[in-house]
Design a protein around this motif. Structure first.
Motif, PDB file in Angstrom:
ATOM      1  N   LEU A  36       0.824  -1.202   0.000  1.00  0.00           N
ATOM      2  CA  LEU A  36       0.000   0.000   0.000  1.00  0.00           C
ATOM      3  C   LEU A  36       0.862   1.257   0.000  1.00  0.00           C
ATOM      4  N   THR A  37       0.580   2.145  -0.935  1.00  0.00           N
ATOM      5  CA  THR A  37       1.362   3.373  -1.099  1.00  0.00           C
ATOM      6  C   THR A  37       0.441   4.576  -1.089  1.00  0.00           C
ATOM      7  N   LEU A  38       0.899   5.665  -0.485  1.00  0.00           N
ATOM      8  CA  LEU A  38       0.213   6.941  -0.598  1.00  0.00           C
ATOM      9  C   LEU A  38       0.990   7.813  -1.579  1.00  0.00           C
ATOM     10  N   ASP A  39       0.318   8.265  -2.624  1.00  0.00           N
ATOM     11  CA  ASP A  39       0.919   9.206  -3.570  1.00  0.00           C
ATOM     12  C   ASP A  39       0.532  10.626  -3.172  1.00  0.00           C
ATOM     13  N   GLU A  40       1.525  11.452  -2.919  1.00  0.00           N
ATOM     14  CA  GLU A  40       1.303  12.860  -2.577  1.00  0.00           C
ATOM     15  C   GLU A  40       1.778  13.741  -3.729  1.00  0.00           C
ATOM     16  N   PHE A  41       0.985  14.748  -4.035  1.00  0.00           N
ATOM     17  CA  PHE A  41       1.339  15.699  -5.086  1.00  0.00           C
ATOM     18  C   PHE A  41       1.283  17.099  -4.477  1.00  0.00           C
ATOM     19  N   MET A  42       2.455  17.705  -4.269  1.00  0.00           N
ATOM     20  CA  MET A  42       2.545  19.049  -3.711  1.00  0.00           C
ATOM     21  C   MET A  42       2.902  20.024  -4.826  1.00  0.00           C
ATOM     22  N   THR A  43       2.135  21.076  -4.957  1.00  0.00           N
ATOM     23  CA  THR A  43       2.397  22.055  -6.006  1.00  0.00           C
ATOM     24  C   THR A  43       2.500  23.459  -5.396  1.00  0.00           C
ATOM     25  N   GLY A  44       3.288  24.296  -6.059  1.00  0.00           N
ATOM     26  CA  GLY A  44       3.424  25.669  -5.610  1.00  0.00           C
ATOM     27  C   GLY A  44       3.951  26.561  -6.707  1.00  0.00           C
ATOM     28  N   ARG A  64      -2.292  17.137  -2.799  1.00  0.00           N
ATOM     29  CA  ARG A  64      -3.286  16.087  -3.050  1.00  0.00           C
ATOM     30  C   ARG A  64      -2.713  14.755  -2.603  1.00  0.00           C
ATOM     31  N   GLN A  65      -3.546  13.930  -2.012  1.00  0.00           N
ATOM     32  CA  GLN A  65      -3.149  12.601  -1.570  1.00  0.00           C
ATOM     33  C   GLN A  65      -4.096  11.575  -2.175  1.00  0.00           C
ATOM     34  N   ILE A  66      -3.541  10.597  -2.896  1.00  0.00           N
ATOM     35  CA  ILE A  66      -4.359   9.573  -3.531  1.00  0.00           C
ATOM     36  C   ILE A  66      -3.698   8.206  -3.360  1.00  0.00           C
ATOM     37  N   PRO A  67      -4.460   7.131  -3.457  1.00  0.00           N
ATOM     38  CA  PRO A  67      -3.889   5.797  -3.318  1.00  0.00           C
ATOM     39  C   PRO A  67      -2.952   5.479  -4.475  1.00  0.00           C
ATOM     40  N   GLY A  68      -1.815   4.876  -4.142  1.00  0.00           N
ATOM     41  CA  GLY A  68      -0.861   4.454  -5.156  1.00  0.00           C
ATOM     42  C   GLY A  68      -0.401   3.037  -4.889  1.00  0.00           C
ATOM     43  N   VAL A 317      -5.894   6.158 -19.043  1.00  0.00           N
ATOM     44  CA  VAL A 317      -4.673   6.748 -19.608  1.00  0.00           C
ATOM     45  C   VAL A 317      -4.941   8.105 -20.251  1.00  0.00           C
ATOM     46  N   ARG A 318      -6.201   8.474 -20.357  1.00  0.00           N
ATOM     47  CA  ARG A 318      -6.538   9.796 -20.874  1.00  0.00           C
ATOM     48  C   ARG A 318      -6.402  10.882 -19.808  1.00  0.00           C
ATOM     49  N   GLN A 319      -6.153  10.468 -18.563  1.00  0.00           N
ATOM     50  CA  GLN A 319      -6.077  11.407 -17.449  1.00  0.00           C
ATOM     51  C   GLN A 319      -4.654  11.448 -16.894  1.00  0.00           C
ATOM     52  N   PHE A 320      -4.263  12.612 -16.388  1.00  0.00           N
ATOM     53  CA  PHE A 320      -2.943  12.749 -15.782  1.00  0.00           C
ATOM     54  C   PHE A 320      -2.972  12.187 -14.364  1.00  0.00           C
ATOM     55  N   GLY A 321      -1.895  11.493 -13.992  1.00  0.00           N
ATOM     56  CA  GLY A 321      -1.792  10.944 -12.649  1.00  0.00           C
ATOM     57  C   GLY A 321      -2.541   9.635 -12.514  1.00  0.00           C
ATOM     58  N   THR A 322      -2.445   9.052 -11.320  1.00  0.00           N
ATOM     59  CA  THR A 322      -3.144   7.809 -11.030  1.00  0.00           C
ATOM     60  C   THR A 322      -4.644   8.065 -11.068  1.00  0.00           C
TER      61      THR A 322
END
Length: 340
Positions: A36-44, A64-68, A317-322
């Protein structure tokens, strides 16, 4: 995109059956064992160069935090309507709490998760930045994980849960990302089920006798020890993988070349349903496994199940990210596929 006349004819004839299978996705009980992985996406936004060091200073905008990893397979199944129970390991940290909360909100049963202070939740933090008039791009990724094998006590706890609960599920999915969950006791417990779907990156023979394996092309090449560069080497690889794993079926996912399904007597090739609108293939394999597993649980043949797995992947696959998809989106995509 255009499909071959023979495949189009077969697909057209199969549509009523495929639609029936999609209707039966909802409510199926599936057990997922996963890293089980947590994918975090931090932007600024970039403000300036630091005076302390030649690095960018970002003004934080969003996290953003989503399952990975294996958690993405869990989440995909839930979004397709399954009743999912998850088995795995999380740390007793903020990331573990966040992932468990995401699961709970999605209606996923987390009683098979062991939380331990001895290892961190596997977390991949992607930090991205942008200027006022530029696109956002990733700058660095920070990974948290342990390379230690879980203590024998935890291994046995996971295995005991699987043994006690496995008869309640239509299928068991093993989503192996190499982060320590799949020890010998866990694999042995999972292998007792009559329908085991394995998605693993290395050492496929650890899961000998599973129902179906879903390696991608590089994973298949690594397992057989030679490049797969044409139809002859592809056929040979399928046969060698069947011998290596003693599986009922091998499904090699081949990106823009589609998928190839092998059993002891025949092989079948399914073309890619989407070659042009591909923005991000991250997690597409988890989507294939989720849709394929539910189709098998609904009574689909291996070919029908692979087609629906392929269809689901063509959407995400038409969407960015998981990303995930839904039954409604799959029905719409199936309808559009026949009109293209």
């Amino acid at each position: 995109m255009s499909l071959s006349p023979n495949f189009t004819t077969r697909l057209t004839q199969s549509v009523p059956r495929l639609e029936q299978l999609l209707e039966r996705f909802s409510g199926q009980s599936i057990l997922v064992i996963g890293d089980l992985t947590l994918d975090e996406f931090m932007t600024g936004q970039v403000e300036r160069i630091s005076r302390e060091a030649p690095v960018l200073i970002l003004r934080h905008e969003e996290t953003r935090q989503i399952p990975g990893g294996g958690a993405n397979a869990v989440y995909n199944l839930a979004k397709l309507g399954a009743k999912v129970t998850v088995v795995g390991i999380l740390g007793q940290d903020a990331q573990g709490k966040a992932l468990k909360s995401i699961f709970t909100e999605a209606g996923i049963d987390t009683t098979g998760i062991i939380s331990t202070p001895s290892r961190p939740t596997v977390t991949k933090t992607r930090i991205a930045g942008h200027a006022r008039q530029s696109v956002t791009q990733q700058i660095v990724r920070v990974d948290r994980k342990s390379d230690e094998i879980p203590p024998l006590e935890i291994q046995n706890q996971l295995a005991a849960f699987i043994q006690q609960q496995s008869s309640l599920f239509k299928a068991i999915v093993c989503s192996d990302y190499g982060d320590g969950v799949f020890t010998t006791p866990v694999i042995q417990a999972a292998s007792q089920h009559q329908r085991v779907i394995v998605d693993t990156q290395t050492d496929l023979d650890r899961f000998t006798g599973a129902t179906l394996f879903t390696p991608n092309l590089p994973e298949a090449e690594q397992a057989v020890g030679y490049p797969i560069k044409d139809s002859i080497s592809l056929q040979r690889a399928g046969e060698d993988l069947l011998k290596l794993t003693q599986a009922s079926q091998i499904l090699i996912t081949r990106g823009e070349e589609g998928m190839s399904l092998f059993n002891a007597t025949e092989s079948e090739h399914i073309p890619a349903f989407n070659r042009t609108d591909v923005f991000d293939v991250t997690g597409a394999g988890d989507t294939v496994v989720a849709a394929l597993t539910l189709a098998l649980g609904a009574g689909g043949s291996f070919w029908e199940s692979a087609v629906l797995g392929n269809l689901a992947a063509s959407i995400v696959v038409r969407q960015f990210g998981t990303a995930t998809t839904t039954v409604a989106e799959m029905k719409q995509a199936l309808s559009k596929l026949l009109k293209s």
